[in-house]
Design an enzyme around this catalytic site. Structure first.
Site, short mmCIF file in Angstrom:
data_model
loop_
_atom_site.label_atom_id
_atom_site.label_comp_id
_atom_site.label_asym_id
_atom_site.label_seq_id
_atom_site.Cartn_x
_atom_site.Cartn_y
_atom_site.Cartn_z
N ASN A 9 45.61 44.11 88.70
CA ASN A 9 46.76 43.20 88.59
C ASN A 9 47.82 43.69 89.59
O ASN A 9 48.48 44.69 89.35
CB ASN A 9 47.29 43.25 87.15
N LYS A 11 50.50 42.33 90.41
CA LYS A 11 51.86 41.95 90.00
C LYS A 11 52.62 41.36 91.20
O LYS A 11 51.99 40.77 92.08
CB LYS A 11 52.58 43.14 89.37
N HIS A 94 50.70 38.35 79.77
CA HIS A 94 51.03 39.74 80.11
C HIS A 94 52.39 40.08 79.50
O HIS A 94 53.29 39.23 79.46
CB HIS A 94 51.06 39.91 81.63
N GLU A 96 54.86 41.58 80.61
CA GLU A 96 56.01 41.34 81.48
C GLU A 96 56.43 39.87 81.43
O GLU A 96 57.61 39.55 81.55
CB GLU A 96 55.69 41.80 82.92
N GLU A 164 47.07 46.21 75.95
CA GLU A 164 48.00 46.96 76.78
C GLU A 164 49.23 47.33 75.96
O GLU A 164 50.15 46.50 75.80
CB GLU A 164 48.45 46.11 77.97
N GLY A 170 53.04 50.89 83.36
CA GLY A 170 53.89 51.28 84.48
C GLY A 170 54.75 52.51 84.20
O GLY A 170 55.65 52.84 84.96
N SER A 210 48.85 52.35 82.66
CA SER A 210 48.81 53.63 83.38
C SER A 210 47.41 54.20 83.56
O SER A 210 47.21 55.41 83.49
CB SER A 210 49.74 54.66 82.71
P1 PGA Z 1 49.94 49.83 85.06
O1 PGA Z 1 49.97 48.27 84.65
O2 PGA Z 1 48.52 50.19 85.32
O3 PGA Z 1 50.81 49.91 86.27
O4 PGA Z 1 50.50 50.58 83.89
C1 PGA Z 1 48.97 47.72 83.85
C2 PGA Z 1 49.23 46.26 83.61
O5 PGA Z 1 50.39 45.89 83.42
O6 PGA Z 1 48.31 45.43 83.61
#
Ligand code: PGA
Length: 252
Positions: A9, A11, A94, A96, A164, A170, A210
């Site tokens: 992803n 983003k 997601h 976010e 997640e 992140g 992460s």
């Molecule tokens: P990350 O994001 O690996 O940067 O923690 C994962 C995600 O949001 O899908």
């Protein structure tokens, strides 16, 4: 039985030229790795370019979001039909999007319905926030997210779930592999209740939050975890390749 999958992803990162560079840096190596679905999810504006770059390879393409209306006067939105023309997968719900764009369970549900209608395979994201985790409410939260997201959906067309935990995204603070495995087991039992045992057994459930080349093996060694949704580390060709390689070897 369940084909493992690693989805990157990206983003809101990469210009079209950076996306092009990133794909070129991974394409040949990624293509060689078997036994696994390798999906990359660049920003909308790079989908068409990346699609051309991966043509003829085993790499698959996904989008990061969708709008639930088929077409019309919705300035700035991207419809299911537009995406179905370009890619196979779409990330929906997601954290976010839930956090910054107020996506509710009801909206997530509509998006899943609209994606399924045009044959896209949704990657449904669910996960608890830090305060919910600390209050011991993980089970309650993910169960409710599943219920609301999947309301009145009978046909899943290979829908995948990405568990997640919001506090692990992140932040560099991944869940422990054991915690993730347990929650994914719980999600699978919930799917069995909402649908049936076979659907639950065959559903791919990924971990996200992460994941890096350094911890991928630990997660992939867990029996309930079928792969990963990778954010930050998917923007670095060597990291992403390593995660895919490790997963394909472990899940033989
Ligand atoms: P990350 O994001 O690996 O940067 O923690 C994962 C995600 O949001 O899908």
């Amino acid at each position: 039985m369940r084909v493992p999958m690693i989805a990157g992803n990206w983003k809101m990162n990469t210009t079209v030229s950076e996306a092009t560079e990133l794909v070129k840096a991974m394409r040949a190596e990624l293509d060689k790795i078997g036994n696994i679905d390798k999906v990359i999810c660049p920003p909308f504006i790079s989908l068409a370019v990346v699609r051309e770059l991966i043509k003829g390879s085993s790499i698959k393409l996904g989008a990061q979001n969708i709008y639930f209306k088929e077409k019309g006067a919705y300035t700035g939105e991207i419809s299911p039909l537009m995406l179905a023309d370009l890619c196979k997968f779409v990330i929906i719900g997601h954290s976010e999007r839930r956090q910054y764009f107020n996506e509710t369970g009801e909206i997530v549900n509509k998006k899943i319905v609209s994606a399924l209608r045009v044959g896209l395979k949704p990657i449904l994201c669910i996960g608890e926030r830090l305060e919910e985790n600390e209050a011991g409410r993980t089970e309650e939260v993910v169960t409710e997210q599943l219920r609301s997201s999947l309301t009145e959906i009978d046909y899943l067309n290979g829908l995948m779930i990405a568990y997640e935990p919001v506090w692990a995204i992140g932040t560099g603070k991944a869940a422990t592999s054991k915690q993730a495995n347990e929650t994914i087991g719980l999600i699978r039992r919930n799917i069995a209740k909402l649908y049936d045992k076979e659907i639950a057994r065959d559903m791919r459930i990924l971990y996200g939050g992460s994941v890096t080349a350094a911890n991928a093996t630990e997660f992939m060694n867990q029996p309930e975890i079928d792969g990963a949704l990778v954010g930050g580390a998917s923007l670095k060709a060597d990291q992403f390749l390593s995660i895919v390689k490790q997963t394909s070897e472990i899940k033989q």
